[in-house]
Design an enzyme around this catalytic site. Structure first.
Site: not given
Length: 734
Positions: A479, A530
């Site tokens: 990430e 999410h």
């Protein structure tokens, strides 16, 4: 008397200074300085060992007076700038000056009079604390953005020479660096952009219109940070052969010698990551070795190259070279004088030997390079008019006409879908109309739904599983590196609009890169799915709570939380526009899209146009409402249901973006949230922190101020009180 600069493109060193007898210069920036210091005798010191255990080699010439003067000019401009500011990092520029000379004077393609010349080579100083190195190089090469007066204003208010390189302040600086390792990721992104555009547009029977290298200088600290390994791993996987990184191996960090914490074989690690590696053992004086290393790196076209350059930090300083003392503090007057003596530099601060600026200048050569490239583009476009038109439109950094015409509209009759599913729709309708849209996910594409179906995977052309011309990027579980790479793609300034995706909770892993997006004005679109406890059974670790509030607190980033299909379309439109600086400040900014896992009904009254305002009424009520309920994202439908059940005259306001709402005029804000209506409720499945801004002291904030739990999403909403009944009860308290 102030020193004055002559109006000359090349002879920028000629400035008048008063002669002051028997007065030393230190910290008298910007004016009083002797015209010429007394002749100094170079000390021939023997090799010694510092307290850090580093051997100090004897000072020696570089072989050619012109090169010796240029390298020392880099050193002393950097020393003088740091001395003026009484703070900064002189050690890196002093040690890196020889490699910087070879890169900037002898190797890089650039045009100082047009820093945005498209086919220029890119340079990243990942070790951004050594920023005086880059400012000295910009000045010597002939960039108008950095004059000698700017060097004297290092680290001062509103100067163009801030403490770390800032791309939005100083033309010629490609990316903002400072947090170590970020620049390595940026460099990978810049190299990716070049590889992608070259594969899309270059033709074997036409002149190359995309053909440039990315050079990066990084230090031990950059290599200690995990982000650099993430980015370097991807660069090796992709085989980015036009990425050349110089590792300033000076064995010093702030704490002291790197033997106390960093003893790995960096070259071996990079080789394992798929890089070609070279070692220049004497980076202090081996100019030919540096030249040969770059030539070898360019000959390796299927791998990025790491050139490990062993240097002496603070080279030339008799008492501080090779120690951490020279890393992050000005040399001070006595040591500066001794360093001048040691290197035989007889010039006062900011003055250079005759001919240095003329010899170093890249102005004339740069103009020729750009003229030749423009000629190549014209020839290419005549032969390939369609591709040439697309290329020129792309690098104009303007959006294509009617790019947003394909964004869909939804009605309540349309199927309820998660906003992450709507996001997938938006990416795929925009892919044909935005030829610069490129991006992917951190190994969560099946969950983030970020695959564009009209293109393949960006991969090494030799991989057999994709190619450089494709636009879906597989970042793997990286990430932080992903965010920094996307910043580099955006800051390539070639019209590319990068997006990247993961679960919203994992912004914690990439927050440093996201903050640099905002600071650097890099138009990255962060697709974060999410986004709440609504993700359900996985429990507290992946359930975001404080994240919405934290990004709303970050300057120059757009936080968007759409509530249905129309708002998701509106969020993408806002994100693209802001990526291109289409906002009141004309300032590029990144966007974060917080998207649901659970299905959301399409509501009457939502719209693309409403999202552009940041907040708008989806249920009006009659006249002046009794109560205003404000909601975002997946809670919008819950708020509407709760308002209807209350039986009161309630206005329901959707607020997908605080930032966009704050940019509206006072009349509009008053029309949505009239000040006279103090009875207000906010509803959001996240921290209630900050909502008092809109609900005031009398308002009721419904949210989640603890960590979540493991259970099905609907159960969690009930247990945490994110329900229509909770909204109704809150309304009825007024």
């Amino acid at each position: 008397m102030q020193a004055t600069m002559m109006n000359s493109t090349l002879n920028r060193a000629a400035f008048a200074v008063p002669t002051l007898q028997n007065q030393k210069f230190f910290g008298l920036c910007p004016s009083a300085a002797p015209a010429r210091l007394p002749a100094l005798k170079r000390q021939q010191i023997r090799p010694v060992h510092t307290a850090s255990g580093i051997t100090i080699p004897p000072i020696k010439k570089l072989g050619e007076p012109e090169i010796d003067d240029a390298v020392n000019a880099i050193r002393f401009l950097s020393i003088d700038g740091v001395n003026c500011a009484k703070s900064g990092h002189p050690g890196l520029p002093m040690g890196c000056a020889p490699m910087a000379y070879v890169i900037w004077k002898e190797t890089m393609k650039l045009n100082p009079k047009n820093p945005q010349f498209f086919n220029r080579d890119r340079f990243v100083l990942s070790a951004g604390h050594g920023s005086m190195l880059q400012y000295s190089l910009l000045y010597l090469a002939g960039f108008d953005s950095v004059t000698v007066e700017d060097l004297k204003q290092f680290r001062q208010w509103e100067s163009r020479t801030p403490g770390h390189p800032e791309n939005f302040l100083t033309p010629g600086v490609e990316v903002t660096t400072g947090p170590l390792g970020q620049g390595v990721g940026n460099a990978v992104g810049l190299a990716l952009a070049e590889a992608h555009l070259a594969a899309r547009f270059n033709k074997p029977d036409a002149p190359k219109i995309v053909d440039h290298y990315t050079y990066c200088i990084m230090g031990d600290g950059c290599n200690m940070e995990g982000i650099s390994n993430e980015a370097a791993s991807l660069a090796g996987h992709w085989g980015l052969g036009k990425l050349i990184a110089f590792y300033d191996d000076n064995q010093i960090s702030i704490d002291g010698n790197t033997e106390i914490s960093f003893t790995e074989d960096v070259s071996a690690r990079y080789e394992a990551l798929g890089w070609h590696t070279i070692h220049v053992k004497d980076g202090n004086t081996d100019i030919d070795g540096l030249r040969a290393a770059i030539a070898e790196a360019k000959s390796v076209t299927d791998k990025p190259t790491l050139i490990k350059v062993s240097t002496l930090i603070g080279y030339g300083s008799p008492n501080k070279a090779g120690t951490h003392d020279v890393h992050g503090a000005a040399l001070g007057e006595p040591e500066t004088d001794e360093t001048r003596n040691n290197l035989g530099w007889k010039y006062p601060p900011f003055e250079l030997p005759d001919g240095v600026l003329d010899n170093f200048s890249r102005v004339e050569e740069g103009a020729k390079l750009e003229a030749e490239w423009k000629k190549n583009v014209e020839e290419y476009t005549q032969k390939y008019p369609e591709e040439g038109a697309e290329f020129q439109q792309l690098i104009s950094d303007e959006l294509p006409a009617e790019w947003d015409a394909t964004l869909p509209n939804f009605t309540p009759d349309d199927k309820a879908l998660a906003s992450r599913v709507h996001s997938q729709t938006m990416l795929n309708v925009l892919q044909p109309t935005l030829p610069g849209l490129i991006g992917g996910s951190a190994d969560l594409a099946p969950s983030n739904l970020t695959i564009m179906k009209g293109t393949g995977d960006f991969q090494n052309d030799k991989s057999g599983i994709g190619g450089y011309a494709e636009r879906n990027i597989r970042f793997g579980v990286r990430e932080h590196g992903m965010g920094a790479i996307c910043n580099g793609i955006a800051l390539h300034n070639s019209g590319l609009i990068p997006y990247c995706a993961t679960f919203y909770i994992f912004t914690d892993y990439m927050r440093g890169a996201m903050r640099m997006s905002a600071l650097s004005e890099a138009g990255v679109i962060y697709v974060m799915t999410h986004d709440s406890i609504g993700l359900g059974e996985d429990g507290p670790p992946p359930q975001p709570i404080e994240h919405l509030a934290s990004f709303r607190a970050m300057p120059n980033i757009l936080m968007l939380r759409p509530g249905d299909g129309n708002e998701t379309a509106g969020a993408y439109k806002a994100a693209v526009l802001n990526a291109k600086g289409k906002n009141p400040e004309n300032r590029k900014r990144p966007s974060v899209l917080a998207l649901s896992r659970q299905n959301l009904p399409n509501l009457p009254g939502t719209s693309i146009e409403g999202v552009a305002k940041g907040a708008y009424a989806v249920v009006e009520g009659e006249g002046t409402p009794d109560v205003i309920v404000i909601a975002t994202g997946s809670e919008l439908a819950i708020a509407v249901d709760g308002a209807k059940k209350s039986g009161k005259n309630v206005r329901v306001v959707s607020m997908p973006s605080w930032e966009l709402f704050e940019e509206q005029d006072d009349a509009y804000k008053q029309s949505v949230l009239p000040k006279e209506v103090e009875n207000r409720v906010s509803l959001e499945a996240g921290s209630t922190f900050g909502w008092e801004r809109y609900i005031g002291t009398k308002g009721i904030a419904i949210g989640v101020d603890t960590f979540g739990a493991s259970a099905p999403g609907p159960v969690l909403y009930e247990k945490f009180g994110i329900t229509a009944d909770a909204v109704t009860n809150a309304i009825n308290k007024f």
